[in-house]
Design a protein around this motif. Structure first.
Motif, PDB file in Angstrom:
ATOM      1  N   TYR A 193       0.839  -1.196   0.000  1.00  0.00           N
ATOM      2  CA  TYR A 193       0.000   0.000   0.000  1.00  0.00           C
ATOM      3  C   TYR A 193       0.880   1.255   0.000  1.00  0.00           C
ATOM      4  N   TYR A 194       1.866   1.292   0.877  1.00  0.00           N
ATOM      5  CA  TYR A 194       2.799   2.426   0.912  1.00  0.00           C
ATOM      6  C   TYR A 194       3.520   2.561  -0.431  1.00  0.00           C
ATOM      7  N   LYS A 195       3.967   1.445  -0.959  1.00  0.00           N
ATOM      8  CA  LYS A 195       4.668   1.442  -2.242  1.00  0.00           C
ATOM      9  C   LYS A 195       3.769   2.050  -3.329  1.00  0.00           C
ATOM     10  N   GLY A 196       2.505   1.669  -3.332  1.00  0.00           N
ATOM     11  CA  GLY A 196       1.554   2.212  -4.295  1.00  0.00           C
ATOM     12  C   GLY A 196       1.331   3.708  -4.118  1.00  0.00           C
ATOM     13  N   LEU A 197       1.265   4.156  -2.869  1.00  0.00           N
ATOM     14  CA  LEU A 197       1.097   5.592  -2.615  1.00  0.00           C
ATOM     15  C   LEU A 197       2.308   6.392  -3.095  1.00  0.00           C
ATOM     16  N   ILE A 198       3.478   5.845  -2.892  1.00  0.00           N
ATOM     17  CA  ILE A 198       4.695   6.523  -3.364  1.00  0.00           C
ATOM     18  C   ILE A 198       4.673   6.630  -4.884  1.00  0.00           C
ATOM     19  N   GLU A 199       4.282   5.563  -5.552  1.00  0.00           N
ATOM     20  CA  GLU A 199       4.185   5.577  -7.014  1.00  0.00           C
ATOM     21  C   GLU A 199       3.115   6.572  -7.475  1.00  0.00           C
ATOM     22  N   LEU A 200       1.974   6.597  -6.800  1.00  0.00           N
ATOM     23  CA  LEU A 200       0.912   7.553  -7.129  1.00  0.00           C
ATOM     24  C   LEU A 200       1.435   8.984  -7.031  1.00  0.00           C
ATOM     25  N   ARG A 201       2.106   9.286  -5.960  1.00  0.00           N
ATOM     26  CA  ARG A 201       2.647  10.629  -5.742  1.00  0.00           C
ATOM     27  C   ARG A 201       3.659  10.996  -6.821  1.00  0.00           C
ATOM     28  N   LYS A 202       4.531  10.076  -7.140  1.00  0.00           N
ATOM     29  CA  LYS A 202       5.544  10.332  -8.162  1.00  0.00           C
ATOM     30  C   LYS A 202       4.917  10.526  -9.541  1.00  0.00           C
ATOM     31  N   SER A 203       3.808   9.862  -9.791  1.00  0.00           N
ATOM     32  CA  SER A 203       3.181   9.880 -11.112  1.00  0.00           C
ATOM     33  C   SER A 203       2.275  11.082 -11.364  1.00  0.00           C
ATOM     34  N   HIS A 204       1.821  11.743 -10.315  1.00  0.00           N
ATOM     35  CA  HIS A 204       0.828  12.817 -10.476  1.00  0.00           C
ATOM     36  C   HIS A 204       1.271  14.085  -9.741  1.00  0.00           C
ATOM     37  N   VAL A 205       1.498  15.126 -10.503  1.00  0.00           N
ATOM     38  CA  VAL A 205       1.959  16.393  -9.947  1.00  0.00           C
ATOM     39  C   VAL A 205       0.937  17.012  -8.983  1.00  0.00           C
ATOM     40  N   ALA A 206      -0.316  16.599  -9.071  1.00  0.00           N
ATOM     41  CA  ALA A 206      -1.349  17.132  -8.176  1.00  0.00           C
ATOM     42  C   ALA A 206      -1.018  16.883  -6.710  1.00  0.00           C
ATOM     43  N   PHE A 207      -0.208  15.862  -6.436  1.00  0.00           N
ATOM     44  CA  PHE A 207       0.161  15.543  -5.050  1.00  0.00           C
ATOM     45  C   PHE A 207       1.489  16.169  -4.636  1.00  0.00           C
ATOM     46  N   ARG A 208       2.057  16.984  -5.507  1.00  0.00           N
ATOM     47  CA  ARG A 208       3.336  17.620  -5.190  1.00  0.00           C
ATOM     48  C   ARG A 208       3.463  18.966  -5.917  1.00  0.00           C
TER      49      ARG A 208
END
Length: 187
Positions: A151-166
């Motif tokens: 789950y954490y791994k997926g969240l990290i990938e989500l964050r890296k993939s979408h500028v909306a989270f950063r």
């Protein structure tokens, strides 16, 4: 985010993810990385009456660190929840951190339910002077809590993939991030 800074010193006190009411503005403030946002009601905010960061890169977003209980231990001592429920609470904490603006931070092992047990079996809430046997990372928990790790791994990938989270400026946060308010209380 299990609570605010004063609540980490009291083992049984709850925060947002484990059912305490009234932390919604605190969570929203963390989501916008302590920057200004029109949807935050500072009259309801516990720790500050105004933003303290100008830009999101000036804020570290986290729910546990080396001080006090680990996230797993804090959730365990502050609730009567089952292991499955604590895993869900841990996931909610992670989701808040990794979908918030600012710089995300997690304590080593948090992604597989790190715990710090004293020799007598009690949980250590301040292990700065504890031996390695308390502070060590138990790598076998990575297998036991593989779903949480993934789950954490997926969240990290989500964050890296979408500028909306950063987003890198407060202006972008103000222009693109909106909060939906619900009347229902945190239960």
């Amino acid at each position: 985010y299990p609570g605010t800074s004063k609540h980490v010193f009291y083992a049984d006190e709850k925060g947002f993810v484990n059912g305490a009411e009234g932390f919604e503005e605190n969570i929203k403030f963390g989501v916008v990385a302590a920057t200004y946002h029109k949807d935050i009601n500072f009259d309801k905010f516990e720790s500050s009456k105004k933003p303290w960061a100008n830009e999101p890169y000036q804020s570290i977003t986290y729910e546990s660190a080396h001080d006090n209980f680990t996230l797993w231990d804090k959730l365990k001592v502050s609730t009567k929840a089952t292991e499955k429920e604590i895993i869900s609470m841990n996931k909610l904490c992670a989701a808040i951190v990794f979908t918030s603006q600012g710089i995300p931070f997690i304590q080593a092992g948090e992604e597989f339910a790190r715990t710090k047990k004293n020799p007598d079996g009690s949980l250590n809430d301040n292990s700065y002077n504890a031996p390695d046997s308390v502070n060590k990372i138990c790598w076998d928990r990575k297998d036991k809590f593989k779903d949480l790790f993934e789950y954490y791994k997926g969240l990290i990938e989500l964050r890296k993939s979408h500028v909306a989270f950063r987003m890198d400026t407060n202006i972008k946060i103000q222009d693109n991030l909106k909060f939906i308010n619900f009347e229902k209380k945190n239960i």
